[in-house]
Design an enzyme around this catalytic site. Sequence first.
Site, short mmCIF file in Angstrom:
data_model
loop_
_atom_site.label_atom_id
_atom_site.label_comp_id
_atom_site.label_asym_id
_atom_site.label_seq_id
_atom_site.Cartn_x
_atom_site.Cartn_y
_atom_site.Cartn_z
N GLY A 169 0.84 -1.20 0.00
CA GLY A 169 0.00 0.00 0.00
C GLY A 169 0.87 1.24 0.00
O GLY A 169 2.02 1.23 -0.46
N GLY A 170 0.32 2.31 0.57
CA GLY A 170 1.04 3.58 0.61
C GLY A 170 2.37 3.46 1.34
O GLY A 170 3.26 4.30 1.14
N GLY A 404 23.96 12.60 -29.55
CA GLY A 404 23.60 13.27 -28.30
C GLY A 404 24.19 12.55 -27.10
O GLY A 404 24.50 13.18 -26.08
N ALA A 405 24.37 11.24 -27.24
CA ALA A 405 24.90 10.47 -26.12
C ALA A 405 26.32 10.91 -25.78
O ALA A 405 26.75 10.83 -24.63
CB ALA A 405 24.84 8.98 -26.43
C1 HXC Z 1 -3.24 -4.29 12.14
C2 HXC Z 1 -2.26 -6.15 11.28
C3 HXC Z 1 -2.04 -5.50 10.05
C4 HXC Z 1 -2.48 -4.15 9.95
C5 HXC Z 1 -1.26 -7.49 9.88
N1 HXC Z 1 -1.78 -7.37 11.12
N2 HXC Z 1 -1.44 -6.36 9.21
N3 HXC Z 1 -2.86 -5.54 12.31
N4 HXC Z 1 -3.07 -3.60 11.02
N5 HXC Z 1 -2.28 -3.46 8.84
C6 HXC Z 1 -1.79 -8.39 12.16
C7 HXC Z 1 -2.69 -9.54 11.81
O1 HXC Z 1 -4.01 -9.28 12.23
C8 HXC Z 1 -2.07 -10.64 12.66
O2 HXC Z 1 -2.48 -10.47 14.00
C9 HXC Z 1 -0.59 -10.32 12.62
O3 HXC Z 1 -0.51 -8.95 12.26
C10 HXC Z 1 0.17 -11.11 11.62
O4 HXC Z 1 -0.53 -11.08 10.38
P1 HXC Z 1 -0.82 -12.39 9.53
O5 HXC Z 1 -1.85 -12.02 8.55
O6 HXC Z 1 -1.07 -13.53 10.42
O7 HXC Z 1 0.58 -12.61 8.83
P2 HXC Z 1 0.90 -13.12 7.36
O8 HXC Z 1 0.11 -14.33 7.04
O9 HXC Z 1 2.39 -13.21 7.28
O10 HXC Z 1 0.43 -11.95 6.41
C11 HXC Z 1 1.03 -10.70 6.43
C12 HXC Z 1 0.23 -9.69 5.62
C13 HXC Z 1 -1.24 -9.71 6.03
C14 HXC Z 1 0.38 -10.06 4.13
C15 HXC Z 1 0.90 -8.35 5.83
O11 HXC Z 1 -1.31 -9.59 7.44
C16 HXC Z 1 -2.01 -8.58 5.44
O12 HXC Z 1 -2.42 -8.65 4.30
N6 HXC Z 1 -2.22 -7.54 6.28
C17 HXC Z 1 -2.98 -6.39 5.82
C18 HXC Z 1 -2.15 -5.55 4.90
C19 HXC Z 1 -2.86 -4.31 4.53
O13 HXC Z 1 -3.79 -4.37 3.72
N7 HXC Z 1 -2.47 -3.23 5.17
C20 HXC Z 1 -2.99 -1.97 4.87
C21 HXC Z 1 -2.25 -1.52 3.65
S1 HXC Z 1 -2.68 0.07 3.18
P3 HXC Z 1 -2.73 -11.70 14.98
O14 HXC Z 1 -3.15 -11.06 16.25
O15 HXC Z 1 -3.74 -12.55 14.33
O16 HXC Z 1 -1.40 -12.37 15.06
C22 HXC Z 1 -1.65 0.96 4.01
C23 HXC Z 1 -1.88 2.38 3.79
C24 HXC Z 1 -0.67 3.16 4.06
O17 HXC Z 1 -0.82 0.55 4.68
C25 HXC Z 1 -1.03 4.53 3.64
C26 HXC Z 1 0.06 5.47 3.69
C27 HXC Z 1 -0.34 6.69 2.96
#
Ligand code: HXC
Length: 514
Positions: A169-170, A404-405
Amino acid sequence: MKNKLYELSQKKEDAKLGGGEQKIKSQYDKGKLTARERIELLVDEGSFEEIGMFVKHRAMDFGLDKQNYPGDGVVTGFAKIDGRAIALFSQDFTVFGGSLSETHAEKIVKIMKLAMKAGIPIIGLNDSGGARIQEGVNSLGGYADIFLLNTLASGVVPQISVILGPCAGGAVYSPAITDFIFMTRKTSHMFVTGPNVVKTVTHEDVTFEELGGADTHGQKSGVAHFVYDNEIETLSNVRKLLSFIPSNFKEKSIQFEFDLDLSAENTKLREILPDNPNKPYDMKEVILNLVDDGDFFEVHKNYAENIICGFARLGGMSVGIVANQPQVLAGVLDINASVKSARFVRFCDAFNIPLLVLVDVPGFLPGTEQEWNGIIRHGAKLLFAFSEATVPKVTLIIRKAYGGAYDVMNSKHIRGDYNFAWPTAEIAVMGPKGAVEIIFKKEIDSSENPEQELELKLNEYIEKFANPYIAAERGFLDDIIDPKETRKVLINAFDLLKNKVDNNPKKKHSNIPL
Ligand code: HXC
């Protein structure tokens, strides 16, 4: 006192466990190290001074009030690498998946601000699920605070991002603003939208690795500058990179002690070029025969391989090398090569690293694909970067410097300080065949023996232009040198230039073609 100290050590031990034993095990199961193990591997033994170990988040929603880990998913502090201070953060995936909360961001911003004041590099070890979903806009704000600091720190201190897990993501835009991105094969991924969203929007089936794995970014997108097989190798190469670069924009390029023997000649350099000027050779062989100890640290090794960028030392002094690679696409300049090398040149210039430019370039790549994708504005980036650079700039034309290069590749005209050529250099508006077919078209077409006429005109053109002497007569080259003396000549040139001062006109900032 004893009790207080016991309480302190208990609290520190507790903080060091991050999300707990179970989560640490699952981190290992994924083939990853913990945030603290990574720091140990990266920095000088015993040098890490942690700050913010007891920081906790302030969120209350979605049950977060009942889940609070000291440190809040990121280890921050200061340490030394080869005795030089650095600031670093290391995201702890065992705590909420390393996700970024408001307080997690505050910790990172704190060390970044201190690093800018202290003039020391910032290294970020990224392993995070992105914005902490439960905190909503607070975590988005936290990212924006980091993006701003990344931008303000750009050109003040080197910033290095090491991706050792998800970065989606971001969140990708913080590493993207930094100077260098390292990735580890299989365990690190970067993408703006993941495979599921891609499937929904474009109906493409793509794996995590294909979409945003280390090799994808090291070869296809150019997002990653360095790719390694495992975390240990990755972190040791972060140390190596730092050995070539100063700590901030005020420091001079690093000069190591070096036992210099300037009488040494390298006759191998006379033998690398093939007799036929249209045959390729490996420019890396030239580089390895020129630099101290044959040690060349290449940036973007597998991306836009028609141009080579990297760091080395000449007589102990760190230099940045930009070189055309005749072995790939004949060393032509295309969009990717221009963008890759322009950014490298700007990094070197921002941090006072002298530039050595090795030229063997037949020109810019023709074709609709290049034109429609903007070779004009992208090629302009490299021209702009070289023109704007005020560090010592030394050019060696090895073989072709066409069109040019020739101008772009740090020619005398854009403030090359020392411009040398080997006797094999060919400097002209275009290659002999293309040129003759244009300027002698009528003569060749009307000749009774067009093939013989073409041959005649070709020889005339080659004799006149396919050499370095006309450029040298005009002073566009400072000298034409025997290849075996090149190392000595270059070391002397950089030594002479080591206190060079040059300035650009006063302005708010330039407007590089983006
Ligand atoms: C809160 C999160 C989290 C998040 C993971 N966890 N991402 N908690 N916020 N963004 C937590 C999970 O709930 C889980 O908690 C633990 O972290 C481990 O995650 P798993 O899913 O079990 O691990 P894994 O299978 O390795 O997968 C990792 C992952 C997946 C691919 C990163 O967790 C995922 O897709 N997370 C969401 C990613 C996402 O969409 N983030 C937002 C992106 S947008 P428990 O308690 O169960 O262990 C963004 C915007 C930024 O970031 C903007 C900036 C401008």
